[in-house]
Enzyme design. Structure first.
Site, short mmCIF file in Angstrom:
data_model
loop_
_atom_site.label_atom_id
_atom_site.label_comp_id
_atom_site.label_asym_id
_atom_site.label_seq_id
_atom_site.Cartn_x
_atom_site.Cartn_y
_atom_site.Cartn_z
N ASP A 136 -13.13 0.96 3.44
CA ASP A 136 -12.25 1.83 4.21
C ASP A 136 -12.62 1.81 5.68
OD1 ASP A 136 -10.01 3.36 4.47
OD2 ASP A 136 -10.94 5.26 3.94
N LYS A 155 0.86 -1.19 0.00
CA LYS A 155 0.00 0.00 0.00
C LYS A 155 0.90 1.23 0.00
CE LYS A 155 -3.48 2.91 1.11
NZ LYS A 155 -4.21 2.77 2.37
#
Length: 403
Positions: free
Chosen positions: A317, A188
Site C-alpha cells: 500500500d 480496483k
C-alpha cells in the site's frame, strides 16, 4: 549470455537452496546453460526471484508531496514526474513487478499508471513491470472519493465517471469499460469504507451486491481480475460472493469470512506493515481514533487467515509505507506469524498466480530473468530483504553490476 554466480540460490516454490548457485541468463530469459558466457560473481549472497508488490500507487507519495495540498496542487505532469522517482526506488529495492491499484486524483480521465507502464516497458525510464488498474472505482462519498477522503468542501476537485466515481449498475459498468478501453489490466473497486475515510465506519459496505456483481461481470468477461479495498467482514463477504478475486487489507475479517475466502480461493493482500509504520501524526483526530480502534484488531488477521489456508500475496500500500521500503511488509508478515518462506512465496509464486502469469516468480529455464540478491539467508533472517544488493529485470542489471 551471462552467468550469475552466488553463494546460494533459493528456489522459493520449495524452499530448496543450492550452494553454490549458478543462474545463466540469455537475453531477457533464464536459460539452462549454467556456467556459460561472462560470469558475474555476486559473492556471499542469496539469489532469488524478483519480488512482486500487489498494492502500490506510484503516482502518489514520494519526495515533495504534501498530503493535504498535493491532490489540488499537483497536475498530471508533475504527478508523473514524481512517479518516475517512485518507480526507480521500487525497482532498486527488489520489486520487479507491481500492481498499481487505482488512481483517485483529478487527471481529466487519463490513466497515468498505464502511461507509466508503457514508458517503463519502452525503456525510457527505470521501474518495475506494472499491472495498472487506472482509476479506482468508488461511489460518490465512498472511500477514495477524494472529496470525502481529504474532507474537501463541495465543488472542490469533483471527479467524473471516467475518473472512477460511479453510482448504480449502469454507471459502474460504464466505468469499468472506460478503464479497460484505455489500458487498465485489472479493476480496483472500493467495496467498503477505509481507516482514512473521514465519514462512516471502515467496515461498512459501500456498493450494493448488485453493483459489485456488475463490476465483476464486466471485468471477468474481458479477462480482467478485480481487486477490492475492503475492511469489514460483511463487506468482504459481499465482495467474495460477488466473485471479486482479491481482498485488499481485510483488517476486520472474522472466522466465517475467512472460511468463505478459502472456499472461493479468494486472495488476501494484508498490507499489514502500515499498521505499525503509517505516520498518523498529522491526521485528523477522528482518523487517529479510527486507527486506534481498528489497527489492534487488524494485527491478528494474518495469522488466522494463513492458518485457515487463505492465499496470501504481498502488498505494501505504498506510499502508506514509503516507496522503496517494501521489505517492511515482508518483515511485518513474519512478525504476524508467517514463516520467512511463506512470506517469500507470497511475494513471488503466490503473486504470480494472483496476476495470472507463469513467466516469473521462480528461477527456472524459460522464465523472465527477474532476479535479486540479498546478503545472508532470508529463510533464517527475513530482515536481509531490506538490503537488496543486486537487481536484474528482464536480463538487464539495475543495481549491483554492469547495466
Amino acid at each position: 549470455m551471462i552467468t550469475l554466480k552466488a553463494a546460494r540460490v533459493l528456489h522459493v516454490e520449495t524452499g530448496a537452496i543450492e550452494e553454490p548457485g549458478l543462474v545463466t541468463v540469455d537475453g531477457d530469459r533464464i536459460t539452462s546453460g549454467a556456467g556459460e558466457g561472462e560470469v558475474l560473481d555476486l559473492g556471499d549472497v542469496t539469489l532469488l526471484p524478483g519480488l512482486m508488490d500487489m498494492e502500490v500507487n506510484l503516482l502518489m507519495g514520494g519526495r515533495g508531496e504534501t498530503a493535504v495540498l498535493s491532490p489540488v496542487q499537483d497536475d498530471p505532469p508533475l504527478r508523473m514526474l514524481r512517479a518516475v522517482g517512485n518507480a526507480r526506488r521500487t525497482l532498486r529495492s527488489g520489486f520487479t513487478t507491481v500492481r498499481n491499484l487505482g488512481l483517485f486524483v483529478k487527471t481529466g480521465g487519463y490513466l497515468l499508471d498505464v502511461a507509466l507502464a508503457k514508458a517503463i516497458d519502452a525503456g525510457w525510464i527505470d521501474g518495475p513491470r506494472i499491472i495498472p488498474a487506472g482509476h479506482a472505482i468508488t461511489p460518490t462519498g465512498g472511500h477514495l472519493d477524494p472529496t470525502m477522503f481529504a474532507a474537501f468542501a463541495p465543488g472542490i476537485m469533483p471527479l467524473s465517471l471516467e475518473e472512477g466515481i460511479a453510482n448504480g449498475v449502469d454507471e459502474v459498468r460504464k466505468a469499468v469499460r472506460y478503464q479497460i478501453k484505455h489500458g487498465a489490466q485489472l479493476i480496483k473497486v472500493c467495496a467498503s469504507g477505509g481507516v482514512m475515510s473521514h465519514t462512516g465506519t471502515a467496515g461498512a459496505q459501500h456498493y450494493s451486491d448488485e453493483e459489485l456483481r456488475a463490476i465483476v461481470d464486466e471485468a471477468h468477461r474481458r479477462g480482467l481480475k478485480v481487486a477490492a479495498h475492503t475492511h469489514g467482514a460483511d463487506a468482504v463477504r459481499g465482495a467474495v460472493e460477488a466473485g471479486i478475486d482479491c481482498i485488499e487489507h481485510g483488517f476486520l475479517l472474522d472466522d466465517e469470512t475467512i472460511e468463505l475466502m478459502v472456499e472461493r480461493g479468494t486472495f488476501l493482500v494484508p498490507t499489514t506493515a502500515l499498521i505499525d509504520g503509517m505516520d498518523l501524526s498529522r491526521a485528523a483526530p477522528e482518523l487517529q481514533a479510527k486507527a486506534a480502534e481498528i489497527f489492534p484488531q487488524a494485527r491478528t488477521v494474518v495469522a488466522k487467515a494463513v492458518k485457515a489456508g487463505v492465499k496470501i500475496a504481498v502488498g505494501t500500500d505504498a506510499p502508506a509505507i514509503p516507496h522503496g521500503r517494501g521489505a517492511q511488509e515482508l518483515i511485518a508478515l513474519v512478525e504476524r506469524g508467517m514463516t520467512p518462506l511463506e512470506v517469500l512465496q507470497a511475494a513471488t509464486v503466490n503473486a504470480a498466480e494472483l496476476i495470472g502469469v507463469d513467466n516469473r516468480g521462480r528461477i527456472a529455464e524459460g522464465l523472465l530473468a527477474d532476479l535479486i540478491a540479498v546478503p545472508g539467508n532470508p529463510l533464517e533472517d527475513i530482515s536481509v530483504m531490506a538490503d537488496v544488493m543486486f537487481v536484474m529485470k528482464g536480463g538487464k542489471v539495475f543495481r549491483g553490476g554492469p547495466s
